[in-house]
Design an enzyme around this catalytic site. Structure first.
Site, PDB file in Angstrom:
ATOM      1  N   SER A 147       0.809  -1.127   0.038  1.00  0.00           N
ATOM      2  CA  SER A 147      -0.134  -0.006   0.114  1.00  0.00           C
ATOM      3  C   SER A 147       0.929   1.272  -0.063  1.00  0.00           C
ATOM      4  CB  SER A 147      -0.978   0.215   1.040  1.00  0.00           C
ATOM      5  OG  SER A 147      -1.412   1.385   1.411  1.00  0.00           O
ATOM      6  N   TYR A 161      -1.684  -1.159  10.336  1.00  0.00           N
ATOM      7  CA  TYR A 161      -1.895  -1.340   8.598  1.00  0.00           C
ATOM      8  C   TYR A 161      -0.679  -0.687   8.110  1.00  0.00           C
ATOM      9  CZ  TYR A 161      -3.743  -0.935   4.087  1.00  0.00           C
ATOM     10  OH  TYR A 161      -3.905  -0.868   2.813  1.00  0.00           O
TER      11      TYR A 161
END
Length: 255
Positions: A147, A161
């Site tokens: 990401s 995350y």
């Protein structure tokens, strides 16, 4: 050029392949001639997605929870019942958790890190036999879906995350150096804003999100498919241990 980007005759396994980015990649691989196996935790959704994607080519549902070592090994065994070799593994299954620092819970750490960081390593390990079998004929590929939040800092309080995706980018380099010795090329993709259940902001408010992106739009299905095809096909054979950022320029704008 047709051969350079072809996946004809190749077998691919995509975790989290029933929706979002995983499904975008699955559709792209099928369009280029691959046999595609998709996995997700929810069996009914996985079966339904495979049935729909089968209009594009051979697509098989292999439901599994890869967040545990036992789940990863079970998926590897299920895949081996269909194919002796694995040309392409896409470690896409992921989770996110956002909560203020003072209240951020341990379960929000463990769930995310287990699926986003631990699972790609142990599933690749569990499938090393089929990957090496494929590599005996031509280079096999492993693609981690990271990401942009592992590249630059998101203002949201998604601590586990961000850490998991940053760790996955570094893990990609470490795994790449080892596995290239076996003819297995490891790389990663760091997506920006793509419409998905995980990125509901991009899905439900695309026009507003687009204003924060230098390219002035969110990612399209073909943007993600093209990046994955590039790395999976002959075109990506000499790219080793890198993370391809596909975000319309967001990471540069963040500074």
């Amino acid at each position: 050029m047709e051969d350079l980007f072809s996946l004809q005759g190749r077998a691919a396994l995509i975790t989290g392949g029933s929706r979002g980015i995983g499904r975008m990649i699955a559709a792209g691989f099928l369009a280029r001639g691959a046999r595609v196996y998709i996995s997700s935790r929810k069996a009914e959704a996985c079966d339904a997605a495979a049935a729909e994607l089968s209009a594009l080519g051979k697509c098989v549902s292999l439901p599994a929870d890869v967040s545990t070592l036992a789940g990863a090994q079970a998926l590897a065994a299920a895949y081996a019942a269909h194919e002796p070799a694995l040309d392409i593994l896409v470690n896409n299954a992921g989770a996110a958790w956002a909560e203020p620092f003072d209240q951020f819970p341990e379960k929000g750490w463990d769930k995310v890190v287990d699926l986003n960081l631990k699972a790609p390593f142990f599933l690749t390990q569990a499938l090393i036999g089929p990957l090496r079998a494929a590599a005996a004929q031509r280079l096999a590929k492993v693609i981690h879906i990271a990401s942009i939040d592992g590249v630059s800092v998101n203002p949201m309080e998604t601590y586990s995350y961000a850490a998991s995706k940053g760790g996955l980018i570094h893990l990609t380099k470490r795994m790449a150096l080892r596995l290239v010795q076996d003819g297995i090329v490891v790389n990663a993709i760091a997506p920006g804003a793509f419409a998905s259940d995980m990125n509901r902001d991009a899905r439900d408010h695309a026009e507003a999100v687009a204003q924060r992106i230098p390219a002035k739009r969110i990612g399209r299905d073909e943007d993600m498919a093209a990046a994955a095809i590039y790395l999976a096909a002959r075109s990506g054979d000499y790219v080793v241990g890198h993370t391809l950022v596909v975000d319309g320029g967001v990471t540069h704008a963040r500074g």
